[in-house]
Design a protein around this motif. Structure first.
Motif, PDB file in Angstrom:
ATOM      1  N   MET A   1       1.022  -0.675  -0.025  1.00 55.89           N
ATOM      2  CA  MET A   1       0.025  -0.134  -0.103  1.00 55.89           C
ATOM      3  C   MET A   1       1.026   1.151   0.199  1.00 55.89           C
ATOM      4  N   ARG A   2       1.896   0.698  -0.407  1.00 51.94           N
ATOM      5  CA  ARG A   2       3.145   2.452  -0.272  1.00 51.94           C
ATOM      6  C   ARG A   2       2.814   2.510  -1.742  1.00 51.94           C
ATOM      7  N   ILE A   3       2.851   3.748  -2.055  1.00 47.67           N
ATOM      8  CA  ILE A   3       2.986   4.395  -4.047  1.00 47.67           C
ATOM      9  C   ILE A   3       4.488   5.086  -3.921  1.00 47.67           C
ATOM     10  N   ALA A   5       7.255   3.652  -3.783  1.00 54.35           N
ATOM     11  CA  ALA A   5       8.051   3.455  -5.243  1.00 54.35           C
ATOM     12  C   ALA A   5       7.315   3.722  -6.966  1.00 54.35           C
ATOM     13  N   GLY A   6       5.969   3.763  -6.824  1.00 53.95           N
ATOM     14  CA  GLY A   6       5.828   4.000  -8.393  1.00 53.95           C
ATOM     15  C   GLY A   6       6.381   5.914  -8.960  1.00 53.95           C
ATOM     16  N   ARG A   7       6.312   6.252  -7.347  1.00 54.97           N
ATOM     17  CA  ARG A   7       6.271   7.915  -7.294  1.00 54.97           C
ATOM     18  C   ARG A   7       7.458   8.322  -7.698  1.00 54.97           C
ATOM     19  N   LEU A  58      -2.329  11.141  -2.798  1.00 51.63           N
ATOM     20  CA  LEU A  58      -2.791  10.173  -2.779  1.00 51.63           C
ATOM     21  C   LEU A  58      -2.216   9.395  -1.433  1.00 51.63           C
ATOM     22  N   ILE A  61      -3.661  10.851   1.306  1.00 52.38           N
ATOM     23  CA  ILE A  61      -4.820   9.904   1.783  1.00 52.38           C
ATOM     24  C   ILE A  61      -4.698   8.849   2.539  1.00 52.38           C
ATOM     25  N   LEU A  62      -3.946   8.133   1.819  1.00 47.35           N
ATOM     26  CA  LEU A  62      -3.591   6.630   2.269  1.00 47.35           C
ATOM     27  C   LEU A  62      -3.077   6.866   3.769  1.00 47.35           C
ATOM     28  N   GLU A  64      -3.222   8.964   5.744  1.00 49.83           N
ATOM     29  CA  GLU A  64      -4.567   9.241   6.377  1.00 49.83           C
ATOM     30  C   GLU A  64      -5.568   8.403   6.999  1.00 49.83           C
ATOM     31  N   MET A  65      -5.873   7.622   5.936  1.00 50.58           N
ATOM     32  CA  MET A  65      -7.277   5.936   6.107  1.00 50.58           C
ATOM     33  C   MET A  65      -5.916   5.103   6.770  1.00 50.58           C
ATOM     34  N   ARG A  66      -4.669   5.268   6.771  1.00 49.93           N
ATOM     35  CA  ARG A  66      -4.569   4.013   7.783  1.00 49.93           C
ATOM     36  C   ARG A  66      -3.832   4.272   9.023  1.00 49.93           C
TER      37      ARG A  66
END
Lengths: 76, 163
Positions: A1-3, A5-7, A58, A61-62, A64-66
């Protein structure tokens, strides 16, 4: 759930292509280059920046959600 | 033919760099999309975990209430015993039950909110970039290819003419 790498991948690719653009412009300076700059390079740069900003939002947001969903079992 | 392209090799390199950039963009966007799917699965897992935790918390509340009721029976002198500990245990169990219910509500909220946010905020700019690298960029690369070929042909004629 970690973005991250893509970023990072997109960010690094953007930095590399910006440097390459500077390099090619030292050898390429004609009307075709101007057209390429206006129709391809500038929109591509802008869209990449916009996508990176969206990824940053994003990521926030992730996080905060976590923190809201994860909680802690037996917390009280 | 314009003489303002000093190096055909530089253009060929640029063409390769752009193709590589295109592949990197596609990979980066796919990687983030996968993480978004994982995030949704993670919320489902957390929701199941908190539902199970809630059932256990309900059982603890029930037991704490029973303990308190057992203690609230007057002794043979008609005095009520001290129930401070039992009351504290019940309050703690009820607070944890509230906490579990709050987590369930948060998970349910994010199950709706995350896809909504992604669709409204994340998807538009990244779809535009994806569309650009999938359609506009290949077209631009094709035009670049044409220019490279024209330059190479021009240079061949020049070389042939001078020999």
């Amino acid at each position: 759930m970690r973005i991250d790498a893509g970023r990072s991948r997109l960010y690094d690719a953007q930095k590399t292509i910006q440097n390459r653009w500077q390099e090619v412009c030292e050898h390429w300076n004609d009307p075709v280059q101007k057209e390429f700059e206006a129709q391809t390079w500038e929109p591509l740069e802008k869209l990449t920046r916009d996508a990176l900003r969206a990824m940053d939002r994003l990521s926030a947001i992730l996080r905060e959600m976590r923190s809201e969903c994860e909680g802690e079992e037996g917390a009280i | 033919m314009s003489a303002q392209v000093e190096s055909v090799d530089a253009l060929i390199r640029w063409q390769g760099d752009l193709s590589l950039f295109r592949a990197e963009v596609t990979e980066a966007l796919s990687s983030v999309l996968l993480e978004i799917r994982k995030a949704r699965d993670w919320i489902e897992t957390e929701l199941d975990r908190w539902r199970k935790e809630k059932r256990e918390a309900e059982e603890l509340v029930f037991q704490a209430k029973m303990e308190l009721r057992r203690k609230q029976v007057p002794d043979f002198n008609g005095r009520l015993p001290d129930t401070t500990v039992e009351e504290k245990n019940l309050a703690k169990a009820e607070a944890y039950l509230d906490y579990c219910e709050e987590r369930i509500a948060k998970c349910r909220h994010w199950l709706v909110e995350l896809p909504r946010w992604v669709e409204e905020e994340y998807a538009p700019p990244t779809r535009k970039l994806n569309h650009f690298v999938e359609s506009d960029l290949p077209r631009a690369l094709g035009q670049l290819e044409q220019q490279i070929r024209s330059l190479q042909e021009y240079l061949q004629i020049q070389t042939g003419g001078s020999s």
